[in-house]
Design an enzyme around this catalytic site. Structure first.
Site, short mmCIF file in Angstrom:
data_model
loop_
_atom_site.label_atom_id
_atom_site.label_comp_id
_atom_site.label_asym_id
_atom_site.label_seq_id
_atom_site.Cartn_x
_atom_site.Cartn_y
_atom_site.Cartn_z
N ARG A 1 17.25 51.90 17.89
CA ARG A 1 17.31 50.53 18.41
C ARG A 1 16.14 50.32 19.35
O ARG A 1 15.57 51.28 19.90
CB ARG A 1 18.62 50.28 19.17
CG ARG A 1 18.89 51.28 20.28
CD ARG A 1 20.11 50.94 21.09
NE ARG A 1 19.91 49.76 21.91
CZ ARG A 1 20.80 49.31 22.78
NH1 ARG A 1 21.94 49.92 22.93
NH2 ARG A 1 20.55 48.24 23.51
N SER B 1 9.16 49.39 21.72
CA SER B 1 8.19 50.25 21.02
C SER B 1 8.13 51.66 21.62
O SER B 1 7.13 52.36 21.48
CB SER B 1 6.79 49.62 21.02
OG SER B 1 6.82 48.34 20.43
N ARG B 2 9.20 52.05 22.31
CA ARG B 2 9.29 53.38 22.93
C ARG B 2 8.27 53.58 24.05
O ARG B 2 7.98 54.70 24.44
CB ARG B 2 9.16 54.50 21.89
CG ARG B 2 10.27 54.52 20.84
CD ARG B 2 11.62 54.75 21.51
NE ARG B 2 12.70 54.95 20.55
CZ ARG B 2 13.52 53.99 20.11
NH1 ARG B 2 13.35 52.74 20.55
NH2 ARG B 2 14.49 54.27 19.29
N LEU B 3 7.73 52.48 24.58
CA LEU B 3 6.79 52.57 25.70
C LEU B 3 7.58 52.45 27.01
O LEU B 3 7.43 51.50 27.78
CB LEU B 3 5.72 51.49 25.59
CG LEU B 3 4.84 51.57 24.34
CD1 LEU B 3 3.84 50.42 24.30
CD2 LEU B 3 4.11 52.91 24.30
#
Length: 214
Positions: free
Chosen positions: A10, A191-193
């Site tokens: 997610r 975006s997993r940042l």
């Protein structure tokens, strides 16, 4: 497996964490996040994963409940003869991880665990529900038992024996206070940042704050 778990993921979109919004004191920052978790009705906001180390250097984890923030320490209670209790006797190094899914947040703590004074454990023990106090007295925590009936019978016998009497704290049960040397605050981002900020205790007892790569 029948389900392809590789595609279970997610995006984290609830918000971010900026340095300007962080307190210079990690305990104030933690209290703020814990209060927000409680206000948001997250599931088990005080649940914390406790990591300890065995004599042969193998890590183990389990979940307990944080019960107090005392003198800039994280306090939880357990059976001193349990697996974690025995491991902390051998090595006081410990890690704590709080995970609040609903807020897309984590807090990671590393430090040293020491037993709280007996009177502190006594005070907390008195606040526990009656059945929890009985359970703490009769459970040989972490050790094998022949079946559930054995522990239930022990519970019944102890309840009858102490009926109408004060249920005192057993000496093998009490609190640990974790003095942190490292605290990381993690906020999920798109975006997993992710946003990650690390507080590291310095020799002068101040805290160094750094942003970490996601």
């Amino acid at each position: 497996m029948k389900i392809d778990i590789r595609n279970i993921r997610r995006e984290y979109l609830r918000g971010g964490l900026a340095r300007k919004n962080l307190s210079d004191n990690p305990f104030i920052q933690f209290q703020k996040w814990l209060e927000e978790a409680i206000d948001a009705n997250v599931n088990e906001p005080t649940a914390v994963i406790v990591g300890t180390v065995s004599e042969d250097g193998k890590p183990s984890t389990r979940c307990v409940l944080l019960k107090e923030l005392r003198d800039d320490k994280f306090v939880f209670y357990t059976n001193y003869e349990s697996r974690k209790g025995k491991q902390l006797t051998g090595s006081p190094y410990i890690s704590l991880t709080f995970l609040w899914h609903e807020l897309e947040r984590q807090v990671h703590v590393e430090g040293i665990a020491t037993k709280v004074p007996p009177e502190v454990s006594d005070d907390y023990y008195k606040t526990r529900p009656y059945k929890s106090r009985i359970g703490a007295r009769i459970s040989p925590q972490s050790r094998p038992i022949s079946g559930r009936m054995k522990i239930m019978l022990a519970f019944i016998r102890e309840s009858i024996r102490l009926a109408g009497k004060e249920v005192k704290r057993p000496e093998n049960w009490g609190g640990y206070a974790v003095t942190p040397t490292r605290i990381e605050f993690w906020q999920g981002r798109e975006s997993r940042l992710h946003d990650r900020f690390l507080y590291t205790l310095q020799n002068d007892q101040s805290w160094k704050i750094e942003r970490l790569a996601p």
